[in-house]
Design a protein around this motif. Structure first.
Motif, PDB file in Angstrom:
ATOM      1  N   GLY A  67       0.811  -1.208   0.000  1.00  0.00           N
ATOM      2  CA  GLY A  67       0.000   0.000   0.000  1.00  0.00           C
ATOM      3  C   GLY A  67       0.844   1.256   0.000  1.00  0.00           C
ATOM      4  N   GLU A  68       0.153   2.370   0.114  1.00  0.00           N
ATOM      5  CA  GLU A  68       0.802   3.677   0.117  1.00  0.00           C
ATOM      6  C   GLU A  68       1.140   4.078   1.541  1.00  0.00           C
ATOM      7  N   ALA A  69       2.332   4.587   1.728  1.00  0.00           N
ATOM      8  CA  ALA A  69       2.761   4.986   3.070  1.00  0.00           C
ATOM      9  C   ALA A  69       1.873   6.111   3.601  1.00  0.00           C
ATOM     10  N   PRO A  70       1.596   6.109   4.902  1.00  0.00           N
ATOM     11  CA  PRO A  70       0.795   7.198   5.487  1.00  0.00           C
ATOM     12  C   PRO A  70       1.579   8.505   5.495  1.00  0.00           C
ATOM     13  N   ASP A  71       0.903   9.583   5.789  1.00  0.00           N
ATOM     14  CA  ASP A  71       1.593  10.865   5.923  1.00  0.00           C
ATOM     15  C   ASP A  71       2.710  10.740   6.951  1.00  0.00           C
ATOM     16  N   GLY A  72       3.874  11.189   6.601  1.00  0.00           N
ATOM     17  CA  GLY A  72       5.017  11.076   7.498  1.00  0.00           C
ATOM     18  C   GLY A  72       5.814   9.808   7.310  1.00  0.00           C
ATOM     19  N   GLY A  73       5.274   8.864   6.513  1.00  0.00           N
ATOM     20  CA  GLY A  73       6.010   7.644   6.223  1.00  0.00           C
ATOM     21  C   GLY A  73       5.612   6.475   7.112  1.00  0.00           C
ATOM     22  N   TRP A  74       6.077   5.280   6.726  1.00  0.00           N
ATOM     23  CA  TRP A  74       5.804   4.074   7.518  1.00  0.00           C
ATOM     24  C   TRP A  74       6.528   4.153   8.859  1.00  0.00           C
ATOM     25  N   PRO A  75       5.810   4.046   9.989  1.00  0.00           N
ATOM     26  CA  PRO A  75       6.516   3.907  11.272  1.00  0.00           C
ATOM     27  C   PRO A  75       7.371   2.638  11.242  1.00  0.00           C
ATOM     28  N   VAL A  76       8.479   2.667  11.939  1.00  0.00           N
ATOM     29  CA  VAL A  76       9.458   1.584  11.844  1.00  0.00           C
ATOM     30  C   VAL A  76       9.511   0.779  13.136  1.00  0.00           C
ATOM     31  N   VAL A  77       9.436  -0.545  12.982  1.00  0.00           N
ATOM     32  CA  VAL A  77       9.762  -1.468  14.068  1.00  0.00           C
ATOM     33  C   VAL A  77      11.136  -2.050  13.761  1.00  0.00           C
ATOM     34  N   ALA A  78      12.108  -1.738  14.605  1.00  0.00           N
ATOM     35  CA  ALA A  78      13.440  -2.327  14.469  1.00  0.00           C
ATOM     36  C   ALA A  78      13.441  -3.650  15.235  1.00  0.00           C
ATOM     37  N   TRP A  79      13.683  -4.743  14.527  1.00  0.00           N
ATOM     38  CA  TRP A  79      13.660  -6.086  15.115  1.00  0.00           C
ATOM     39  C   TRP A  79      15.064  -6.488  15.521  1.00  0.00           C
ATOM     40  N   ALA A 149      20.166   3.639   8.245  1.00  0.00           N
ATOM     41  CA  ALA A 149      20.494   3.128   6.913  1.00  0.00           C
ATOM     42  C   ALA A 149      19.234   2.860   6.100  1.00  0.00           C
ATOM     43  N   ALA A 150      18.243   2.238   6.725  1.00  0.00           N
ATOM     44  CA  ALA A 150      17.012   1.909   6.005  1.00  0.00           C
ATOM     45  C   ALA A 150      16.307   3.165   5.514  1.00  0.00           C
ATOM     46  N   ARG A 151      16.320   4.208   6.322  1.00  0.00           N
ATOM     47  CA  ARG A 151      15.683   5.455   5.904  1.00  0.00           C
ATOM     48  C   ARG A 151      16.458   6.119   4.775  1.00  0.00           C
ATOM     49  N   ALA A 152      17.769   5.904   4.729  1.00  0.00           N
ATOM     50  CA  ALA A 152      18.553   6.430   3.611  1.00  0.00           C
ATOM     51  C   ALA A 152      18.248   5.680   2.321  1.00  0.00           C
ATOM     52  N   VAL A 153      17.866   4.413   2.438  1.00  0.00           N
ATOM     53  CA  VAL A 153      17.554   3.589   1.271  1.00  0.00           C
ATOM     54  C   VAL A 153      16.145   3.877   0.762  1.00  0.00           C
ATOM     55  N   ASP A 154      15.199   4.041   1.672  1.00  0.00           N
ATOM     56  CA  ASP A 154      13.797   4.178   1.285  1.00  0.00           C
ATOM     57  C   ASP A 154      13.181   5.370   2.006  1.00  0.00           C
ATOM     58  N   GLU A 155      12.869   6.397   1.250  1.00  0.00           N
ATOM     59  CA  GLU A 155      12.353   7.630   1.838  1.00  0.00           C
ATOM     60  C   GLU A 155      10.926   7.492   2.328  1.00  0.00           C
ATOM     61  N   SER A 156      10.276   6.346   2.076  1.00  0.00           N
ATOM     62  CA  SER A 156       8.911   6.155   2.586  1.00  0.00           C
ATOM     63  C   SER A 156       8.889   5.769   4.057  1.00  0.00           C
ATOM     64  N   LEU A 157      10.053   5.530   4.671  1.00  0.00           N
ATOM     65  CA  LEU A 157      10.120   5.177   6.082  1.00  0.00           C
ATOM     66  C   LEU A 157      10.136   6.444   6.939  1.00  0.00           C
ATOM     67  N   SER A 158       9.328   6.436   7.983  1.00  0.00           N
ATOM     68  CA  SER A 158       9.257   7.544   8.932  1.00  0.00           C
ATOM     69  C   SER A 158      10.508   7.584   9.798  1.00  0.00           C
ATOM     70  N   ASN A 159      10.725   8.715  10.447  1.00  0.00           N
ATOM     71  CA  ASN A 159      11.792   8.782  11.447  1.00  0.00           C
ATOM     72  C   ASN A 159      11.308   8.316  12.813  1.00  0.00           C
ATOM     73  N   LYS A 160      10.014   8.019  12.941  1.00  0.00           N
ATOM     74  CA  LYS A 160       9.457   7.490  14.193  1.00  0.00           C
ATOM     75  C   LYS A 160       9.691   5.983  14.239  1.00  0.00           C
TER      76      LYS A 160
END
Length: 367
Positions: A67-79, A149-160
């Motif tokens: 799907g399409e990322a929400p406003d601000g980008g996909w929130p990230v769960v670091a596993w 690193a992941a946010r540098a690769v994909d701008e759809s990821l949020s900083n949250k």
């Protein structure tokens, strides 16, 4: 998502060191290693910090929901993954998790919540050097820098972002929670941590070890974890001369720990008497306890975001008193910890806790 190689794998050891989170390589993750439901998945290699405080390489994987990322980008769960081994061929981004039948459905449920997932292998696992097993600060750097690193690769990821981990990764998640704001800087918005099966105060169990102590075999899982601890400690702190405290049998098993993945290590450890591994008491190593606390101790103060700890009451991999003692210290220090117990074992706790951790994380992102 970007799929461009930024450097050749063979050049890893020769690359000029970058800043934490700088990306070295991006490559498609084989479909067999995708979390169910992911729309895309990549393997990343990035710079982090090693046990000597110098730049070190880490690898990991990143997964994006459909799907399409929400406003601000996909929130990230670091596993933060559990024990898989120390050898490069044990890295989850290369071969998958140690317990895929458990971890893939678990991670899939986080993906279903609309979170991107970023999973570090930790420095030294899949990259040069020996992974410093249970070195919490190195693991924390690996986790934080994987998000950068992941946010540098994909701008759809949020900083949250939040960190979630189990077993070795449970400890990594909690310790990441202590240092995430410091290590992440202003570019990231860290919200909190979830750790299940958290190994805490394990350093106390190492202090009495020596010739004949203990005199009988203990569960193979615990013995194999000890081998990994000793191998990681030997590599990260060569100045202590650990081999001088090992019998030939002990050196054989610690060497094996650098090569065997978790299931093979468990099999090799079956019936081994830990007291036969040592030629001298470990507590004769100068300043051994302070070194262990610095290396693998779980901090009991200084947390600036909420923390969830889950513990199985029948867990024999990380027995419940480990969590009880940690939570007691955190509570005494007024730290923002939520603690839940579950009438199940090590793996069962990971699964059963999601009924509590999914709403816990949802509230972290909503706050």
């Amino acid at each position: 998502m970007v799929g461009t190689c930024l450097a050749a794998p063979s050049a890893f050891a020769d690359d000029a060191a970058g800043a934490p989170g700088d990306v070295v390589e991006v490559a498609p993750l084989p479909s067999a290693l995708w979390i169910p439901g992911a729309a895309d998945a990549q393997r990343i290699t990035y710079w982090s910090i090693g046990p000597d405080g110098d730049p070190a390489l880490s690898t990991g994987a990143m997964y994006v929901p459909p799907g399409e990322a929400p406003d601000g980008g996909w929130p990230v769960v670091a596993w933060a993954h559990g024990t898989s081994g120390l050898a490069d061929h044990c890295a989850p981004s290369l071969v998958g998790p140690g317990l895929p039948e458990r971890d893939y459905p678990y991670l899939g449920r986080w993906l279903e919540q609309g979170y991107a997932i970023v999973s570090t292998d930790y420095v030294g696992l899949g990259t040069p050097g020996v992974m410093p097993y249970l070195d919490g600060k190195v693991e924390a750097h690996s986790v934080v820098d994987s998000v950068k690193a992941a946010r540098a690769v994909d701008e759809s990821l949020s900083n949250k972002w939040v960190v979630v981990g189990q077993s070795q990764g449970g400890g990594a998640a909690v310790i990441t929670g202590r240092y995430a704001t410091e290590y992440g800087g202003k570019s990231l918005d860290y919200r909190g941590a979830v750790g299940t099966g958290v190994p805490a105060n394990i350093e106390l169990a190492l202090l009495p070890l020596g010739p004949g102590v203990p005199p009988t075999a203990i569960p193979a899982g615990l013995t194999s974890y000890l081998f990994y601890i000793l191998a990681g400690l030997r590599s990260a702190h060569p100045e202590i001369g650990l081999d001088a405290y090992l019998t030939p049998l002990g050196a054989q098993y610690v060497d094996a720990a650098e090569q065997l993945c978790v299931h093979e290590m468990h099999e090799a450890a079956e019936g081994v008497i830990v007291g036969d591994l040592f030629s001298k008491p470990l507590n004769e190593i100068p300043n051994f306890y302070p070194l262990l606390v610095d290396y693998m101790g779980v901090p009991t103060s200084g947390y600036d975001r909420p923390l969830f700890i889950g513990q199985g009451l029948t867990d024999i991999d990380v027995p419940a008193p480990s969590a009880f003692s940690l939570v007691a210290a955190l509570t005494a220090n007024g730290e923002p910890v939520t603690f839940k117990t579950y009438p199940t074992d090590h793996s069962g706790t990971l699964i059963e806790s999601q009924a509590d951790t999914i709403p816990f994380v949802r509230d972290l992102f909503a706050g």
